[in-house]
Design an enzyme around this catalytic site. Structure first.
Site, PDB file in Angstrom:
ATOM      1  N   HIS A  72      21.966  62.311   5.941  1.00 56.85           N
ATOM      2  CA  HIS A  72      22.687  62.151   7.211  1.00 56.85           C
ATOM      3  C   HIS A  72      24.110  61.699   6.922  1.00 56.85           C
ATOM      4  CE1 HIS A  72      19.007  61.428  10.062  1.00 56.85           C
ATOM      5  NE2 HIS A  72      18.883  62.510   9.332  1.00 56.85           N
ATOM      6  N   TYR A 197      21.443  54.715  17.968  1.00 59.52           N
ATOM      7  CA  TYR A 197      21.256  53.308  18.327  1.00 59.52           C
ATOM      8  C   TYR A 197      21.761  53.164  19.767  1.00 59.52           C
ATOM      9  CZ  TYR A 197      20.514  52.111  13.381  1.00 59.52           C
ATOM     10  OH  TYR A 197      20.016  52.024  12.101  1.00 59.52           O
ATOM     11  N   PRO A 288      15.575  44.622  11.454  1.00 56.88           N
ATOM     12  CA  PRO A 288      15.679  46.002  10.982  1.00 56.88           C
ATOM     13  C   PRO A 288      16.877  46.790  11.526  1.00 56.88           C
ATOM     14  CG  PRO A 288      13.918  45.795  12.601  1.00 56.88           C
ATOM     15  CD  PRO A 288      14.413  44.410  12.336  1.00 56.88           C
ATOM     16  N   LYS A 292      18.509  47.385   6.337  1.00 53.93           N
ATOM     17  CA  LYS A 292      18.895  46.872   5.019  1.00 53.93           C
ATOM     18  C   LYS A 292      17.741  46.363   4.155  1.00 53.93           C
ATOM     19  CE  LYS A 292      23.165  47.741   5.148  1.00 53.93           C
ATOM     20  NZ  LYS A 292      23.370  49.067   4.572  1.00 53.93           N
ATOM     21  N   TYR A 380      26.976  50.194   6.566  1.00 59.31           N
ATOM     22  CA  TYR A 380      25.750  50.975   6.798  1.00 59.31           C
ATOM     23  C   TYR A 380      25.406  51.838   5.582  1.00 59.31           C
ATOM     24  CZ  TYR A 380      22.102  53.043   9.663  1.00 59.31           C
ATOM     25  OH  TYR A 380      20.878  53.408  10.167  1.00 59.31           O
TER      26      TYR A 380
HETATM   27  C1  PHB Z   1      13.426  53.789  10.713  1.00 62.13           C
HETATM   28  O1  PHB Z   1      13.585  55.017  10.658  1.00 62.13           O
HETATM   29  O2  PHB Z   1      12.309  53.272  10.625  1.00 62.13           O
HETATM   30  C2  PHB Z   1      14.598  52.910  10.924  1.00 62.13           C
HETATM   31  C3  PHB Z   1      15.869  53.460  10.921  1.00 62.13           C
HETATM   32  C4  PHB Z   1      16.967  52.649  11.127  1.00 62.13           C
HETATM   33  C5  PHB Z   1      16.804  51.306  11.354  1.00 62.13           C
HETATM   34  C6  PHB Z   1      15.540  50.741  11.348  1.00 62.13           C
HETATM   35  C7  PHB Z   1      14.433  51.540  11.130  1.00 62.13           C
HETATM   36  O3  PHB Z   1      17.884  50.532  11.590  1.00 62.13           O
END
Ligand code: PHB
Ligand code: APR
Length: 388
Positions: A72, A197, A288, A292, A380
């Protein structure tokens, strides 16, 4: 039994440490309370930072990752009904790879066992002693026999609920958040090619994926939520509301897994006591939101493998003496980033209009200023190992 490094825990930290040490000709034994099947199936996050991917490639662990991982080049921040892309490739020249943590764990276990590495699953009663000068791990093996493992050093890679951190009294730094995430894994093809997000008045939502057939989705929920109280229909409805944007369609499908993840920030300092070294979740956890957790575990064991190689080969203590401080610099950067993302995107108190306006202001600034967007992007995709 005797080995050079006794490793407690077969998560990403313990398994990768044993692989890195083996490449330097150093023996290790990994002890794990769960079964192989359990650790290979445990659903966790799935974002690999750029430095994580580079390291896995460098040490021969990326064949399947390069075939099946989803590269990505950005994410979207969604708020106020608008979608705003943060273009990692343009801002940093780097990207991330979406590949489930349990896939990394499967690849690591296969690589270790193929190379004749020792991983003992389904052990119990694990305890550590002699941390100052004569490390010893006692445990009961899968056949019920009491065992002693003598080693030169112990690596505590046994996760947040493990036993090694309790063998000394590190100072604990903690923050609790007044919410949790309800996560689902769904057999539904992703309809958007990157992660989203979303900050919504009802709470945060995250759109992620695992493969061209499987979507991974999360909803902010109250901290004591029982996942079974949410019907699949309710989950899809709420995801539809919080993720809504022009032209966005959410594919629904059978829910394969549903669970609640607690949100906490915790750091233990120092990460070393005598000949015991903590790594990964045993020493620190992050909420989460910045993805990280596994990346930090991997950064820790990279530093630890190099430090232990110097010590065990040449008696050079400079690496092991610097281990905790070196790791904590990256740990606190990730703690800050995860706390910042969490604070910006979640609903804390619907009555508090001042906080909501500050969040929206921060979101607008992040998506409209190249400097602010670059700060998000470089954290990120992961600052280079050793950068701090
Ligand atoms: C996930 O795909 O499980 C995932 C992706 C991004 C995050 C947390 C979990 O910030
Ligand atoms: N003895 C042996 N093994 C143990 C013990 C014990 N007393 N207690 C726990 N374990 C095992 C757990 O069963 C688990 O398999 O230690 C392992 C720790 O693995 P993880 O929890 O995956 O931690 P780590 O390797 O540090 O990886 C960090 O995991 O929690 C996620 O989000 C986090 O992605 C991050 C990653």
């Amino acid at each position: 039994m005797r080995t050079q490094v006794g490793i407690v825990g077969a998560g990403p930290a313990g398994l990768l440490l044993s692989h890195l040490l083996a490449r330097q000709g150093i023996d290790a034994v990994v002890l794990e309370t769960r079964s192989r099947d359990y650790v290979e199936q445990r659903v966790r996050a799935g974002v690999l930072e750029h430095p994580t991917v580079e390291l896995l490639r460098e040490v021969g662990l990326a064949d399947r990752l390069d075939r099946e991982g989803l590269p990505h080049e950005g994410i979207s921040l969604r708020f106020d009904g608008g979608d705003h892309r943060i273009d990692f490739a343009d801002l940093t020249g780097r990207g991330i790879v979406v590949y489930g943590q349990q896939e990394v764990v499967k690849d690591l276990i296969a690589a270790r066992l193929d190379a004749g590495g020792d991983i003992l699953f389904e052990v119990s009663d694990v305890a550590v002693a002699g941390l100052d000068d004569d490390p010893l791990i006692t445990f009961t093996d899968a056949d019920g026999r009491a065992q002693e493992l003598h080693c030169a050093v112990i690596a505590g890679c046994d996760g947040f609920h493990g036993i090694t951190r309790g063998a000394f009294a590190p100072e604990m730094f903690e923050r609790d958040y007044p919410f949790a995430w309800l996560g689902i894994l769904a057999k539904a093809a992703p309809t958007h090619h990157e992660l989203v997000y979303a900050s919504h008045a009802n709470g945060f939502a995250l759109y992620s994926m695992r493969s061209p057939e499987v979507t991974r989705l999360y909803l902010q929920v109250p901290p004591d939520t029982d996942a079974s109280t949410w019907s699949d229909g309710q989950v899809w409805d709420e995801l539809g509301t919080r993720l809504a944007a022009d032209g966005f369609h959410l594919n629904e499908g059978p829910v394969l897994e549903k669970s609640v993840t607690a949100m906490r920030s915790v750091v233990a300092e120092p990460m070393r006591h005598g000949r015991l070294f903590l790594a990964g979740d045993a020493a620190h956890i992050v909420p989460p939101t910045g993805a990280k957790g596994m990346n930090l575990a991997i950064a820790d064991v990279r530093v630890l493998a190099e430090a232990l190689t110097g010590y065990l080969r040449n008696g050079d203590e400079s690496g092991i003496d610097a281990y905790s401080d070196t790791c904590l610099r990256r740990v606190w950067r990730a703690e800050h980033f995860s706390w910042w993302m969490t604070s910006m995107l979640h609903t804390f108190d619907t009555e508090d209009a001042f906080t909501r306006r500050l969040q929206l202001s921060q979101l607008r600034y992040t998506v409209s200023s190249r400097a602010a967007a670059t700060s998000l992007a470089e954290n990120y995709v992961g600052l280079p190992h050793g950068a701090l």
